[in-house]
Design a protein around this motif. Structure first.
Motif, PDB file in Angstrom:
ATOM      1  N   LEU A 363      25.083  38.076  36.726  1.00 11.78           N
ATOM      2  CA  LEU A 363      26.427  38.085  35.967  1.00 11.78           C
ATOM      3  C   LEU A 363      26.555  36.962  35.131  1.00 11.78           C
ATOM      4  N   MET A 364      27.124  37.247  34.056  1.00 10.09           N
ATOM      5  CA  MET A 364      27.368  36.081  32.934  1.00 10.09           C
ATOM      6  C   MET A 364      27.984  34.828  33.543  1.00 10.09           C
ATOM      7  N   SER A 365      27.854  33.864  33.008  1.00 10.43           N
ATOM      8  CA  SER A 365      28.395  32.468  33.203  1.00 10.43           C
ATOM      9  C   SER A 365      30.120  32.471  32.753  1.00 10.43           C
ATOM     10  N   GLY A 366      30.046  33.254  31.613  1.00 12.29           N
ATOM     11  CA  GLY A 366      31.492  33.365  31.110  1.00 12.29           C
ATOM     12  C   GLY A 366      31.491  33.510  29.699  1.00 12.29           C
ATOM     13  N   TYR A 367      32.653  33.755  29.387  1.00 10.18           N
ATOM     14  CA  TYR A 367      32.781  34.015  27.548  1.00 10.18           C
ATOM     15  C   TYR A 367      32.771  32.689  26.939  1.00 10.18           C
ATOM     16  N   GLU A 376      40.203  35.151  34.006  1.00  6.16           N
ATOM     17  CA  GLU A 376      40.812  36.551  34.370  1.00  6.16           C
ATOM     18  C   GLU A 376      39.850  37.712  34.848  1.00  6.16           C
ATOM     19  N   THR A 377      38.711  37.582  33.937  1.00  2.51           N
ATOM     20  CA  THR A 377      37.757  38.464  34.211  1.00  2.51           C
ATOM     21  C   THR A 377      37.165  38.484  35.663  1.00  2.51           C
ATOM     22  N   LEU A 378      36.775  37.183  35.985  1.00  3.85           N
ATOM     23  CA  LEU A 378      36.139  36.958  37.436  1.00  3.85           C
ATOM     24  C   LEU A 378      37.049  36.510  38.387  1.00  3.85           C
ATOM     25  N   LYS A 379      38.333  36.960  38.314  1.00  9.79           N
ATOM     26  CA  LYS A 379      39.419  36.599  39.283  1.00  9.79           C
ATOM     27  C   LYS A 379      39.003  37.168  40.706  1.00  9.79           C
ATOM     28  N   GLY A 380      39.206  36.247  41.856  1.00 12.57           N
ATOM     29  CA  GLY A 380      38.808  36.733  42.907  1.00 12.57           C
ATOM     30  C   GLY A 380      37.367  36.646  43.452  1.00 12.57           C
ATOM     31  N   HIS A 384      35.548  41.990  36.974  1.00 10.44           N
ATOM     32  CA  HIS A 384      36.485  42.962  36.709  1.00 10.44           C
ATOM     33  C   HIS A 384      35.886  43.872  35.516  1.00 10.44           C
ATOM     34  N   THR A 385      35.281  44.997  35.796  1.00  8.17           N
ATOM     35  CA  THR A 385      34.838  45.699  34.529  1.00  8.17           C
ATOM     36  C   THR A 385      35.638  46.337  33.659  1.00  8.17           C
ATOM     37  N   GLY A 386      36.775  46.473  34.041  1.00  8.38           N
ATOM     38  CA  GLY A 386      37.701  47.369  33.269  1.00  8.38           C
ATOM     39  C   GLY A 386      37.438  48.858  33.237  1.00  8.38           C
ATOM     40  N   ASP A 387      36.610  49.270  34.026  1.00 14.41           N
ATOM     41  CA  ASP A 387      36.250  50.692  34.401  1.00 14.41           C
ATOM     42  C   ASP A 387      36.781  51.270  35.542  1.00 14.41           C
TER      43      ASP A 387
END
Length: 521
Positions: A363-367, A376-380, A384-387
């Motif tokens: 997975l990406m390191s981040g934005y 927020e996207t990598l929370k927990g 979180h794909t948003g799909d």
């Protein structure tokens, strides 16, 4: 081996790398699938820099914004795109931003004919290679988590983001591709997927690991695909589902070359075309695989073979075949469907909807420069794909919709993907997209934007009746809008733009000369 657009093998040449004195600096590339861009995927990291291959469809203003965010020091640009780059550099100069040095990639082995007076330090790509030293020592990363590339999302929300890949993730994903794409020793890869998309889904590096042959294409057409398969014995190629339409609609002269001298695996990622198209492509000798993924997952994260309805070993209902995805790959620790609030997994009942999430090594390191959004996207600890999707008892994950696209009508969730799948099954429909249309009683109802095949005509009533024969009443579009679908520079449908055109009264705010609108009572 690299084979260019003139169909002649490039001689192996030592990658003499320009010694770059900065650390973690970004080198931008703007080029189609030419050998130079493939070489840059090795030369730039070897010089201790980070590569960012940008979409060749970017306009000057968007390109300038990306260059400013990346703080690029060097940009390699194919000769066909110098005008857009010069305009972008002028925009940067107007903002008092130091523009990157420009290196022109000339046509084949020709020297650049570009007027270099615009920027005093411009160089020709081939001349730059000659400036390198034979004794240059590779600058290796200090840490496996150091960045290797920045890839921009396609911007389905209108706001593309720079996605940072680490050396570790790119290395592991490159190895994973070999398994997922069923690649053997010495494969022959036809470059129909853009190298600027997730570094060619990391296949740039995977192909080098296997010592395979790369057939580089500046432009893609059905004739070129069939010629390359016959001439070079291509084993694999990839891309968006539209490439299947290109193959299926190939002129008889082009497709007459099948059966092929070897098996050809085609991996596509995105919403599949109709069963008719898929069956025709397989009948021509191609093995079709369907992938699901995103830029943040370094490309397709899951891949499974497509099989026609007649194959009893797979799902028999076509809509399930189109939207179910295979189990996760070896280097994803987890692929799950969770309640985003509680982070609990949803039951494997094929009904309970949750958000699709990934966790693992690829997975990406981040934005880039977006810490808040990254957290927020990598929370927990999960991406979180948003799909939205469901889990079936047999373990398959079935995509339902994007979280921002799903329609809630009268308290019921409607998958726009399911409605679109039915619309695309109409023999006169070429493209279709569905969004929620505000409704005073039900909150939202489906509204379909439809592009008809060239030379065909259809009424809204005909399309609505077709949907009514296959969908429950709640899922039938209330409004049909005929015309071109709004897309971004990557060709991705912009649903947010479609939603913005629809008023509370159900009448799109559009140029009525270009669109035909019909509303179902």
């Amino acid at each position: 081996m690299l084979i260019g657009e003139d169909k002649k093998p490039f001689k192996y040449r030592r990658l003499r790398v320009l010694e770059i004195s900065f650390f973690y600096q970004v080198v931008v590339a703007l080029a189609p699938n030419v050998p130079a861009l493939f070489e840059l995927h090795f030369g730039v990291p070897m010089a201790g820099a980070v590569i960012s291959a940008l979409n060749t469809r970017l306009d000057a203003s968007t390109l300038a914004l990306a260059l400013e965010q990346l703080e690029a020091k060097l940009i390699f640009v194919d000769y066909q795109f110098t005008d857009a780059v010069l305009k972008a550099l002028d925009l940067l100069s107007q903002k008092k931003v130091n523009p990157p040095h420009l290196v022109v990639i000339p046509e084949c082995d020709k020297s650049s004919s570009m007027d270099h007076k615009h920027i005093a330090s411009d160089l020709d790509y081939n001349c730059l290679l000659e400036m390198g030293r034979d004794d240059f020592r590779i600058i290796r990363p200090n840490n496996e988590c150091d960045p290797i590339s920045v890839n921009y999302t396609s911007g389905s929300t209108g706001k593309p983001k720079g996605v940072v890949y680490s050396h570790r993730a790119a290395y592991l994903n490159s190895l994973a591709e070999i398994f997922r794409f069923d690649m053997r020793q010495m494969p022959v890869f036809l470059w129909t997927v853009d190298m600027f998309r997730c570094n060619g889904w990391c296949l740039t590096w995977a192909m080098a690991a296997l010592g395979g042959t790369n057939i580089c294409l500046r432009n893609v057409s059905a004739e070129i695909i069939f010629d390359a398969v016959s001439l070079h014995k291509v084993t694999h190629f990839c891309g968006p589902p539209a490439i299947l339409n290109t193959i299926a609609n190939a002129p008889a002269r082009a497709s007459s070359q099948s059966p092929f001298p070897c098996s050809v695996n085609v991996v596509v990622a995105g919403s599949l075309p109709s069963s008719e198209i898929l069956t025709k492509v397989e009948g021509l000798g191609f093995n079709v695989y369907h992938g699901y993924g995103m830029t943040e997952a370094l490309g397709p994260a899951t891949i499974r073979p497509w099989k026609p309805e007649s194959d009893s070993t797979f799902e028999t209902e076509q809509e399930e075949i189109r939207r179910r995805e295979g189990l996760h790959n070896l280097l994803l620790e987890g692929v799950d469907v969770k309640d985003p609030k509680t982070m609990e997994s949803v039951p494997n009942d094929g009904k309970t909807i949750g958000e699709v999430m990934f966790r693992g090594n690829i997975l990406m390191s981040g934005y880039l420069k977006s810490t808040e959004i990254t957290q927020e996207t990598l929370k927990g600890g999960w991406f979180h794909t948003g799909d939205l999707g469901v889990r079936h008892p047999n373990g398959y994950l079935q995509m339902k919709d994007r979280a921002k696209d799903i329609i809630i009508s009268g308290g019921e969730a409607i998958s726009t993907l399911e409605v679109e799948a039915v619309l695309l099954g109409h023999p006169k429909v070429s493209e279709a997209a569905v969004v929620g249309q505000p409704d005073a009683l039900l909150s939202e109802v489906p509204c379909a934007f439809v592009k008809l095949k060239e030379g065909f005509g259809a009424s809204a009533e005909e399309i609505i009746q077709f949907c009514g024969d296959q969908l429950p009443d709640l899922m039938i579009p209330r409004t049909i809008v005929f015309g071109e679908l709004p897309v971004n520079f990557s060709g991705k449908v912009q649903k947010f733009a479609m939603r913005e055109t629809i008023s509370w009264f159900g009448f799109p705010l559009l140029d009525y000369a270009a669109w035909h609108i019909s509303t179902r009572a």
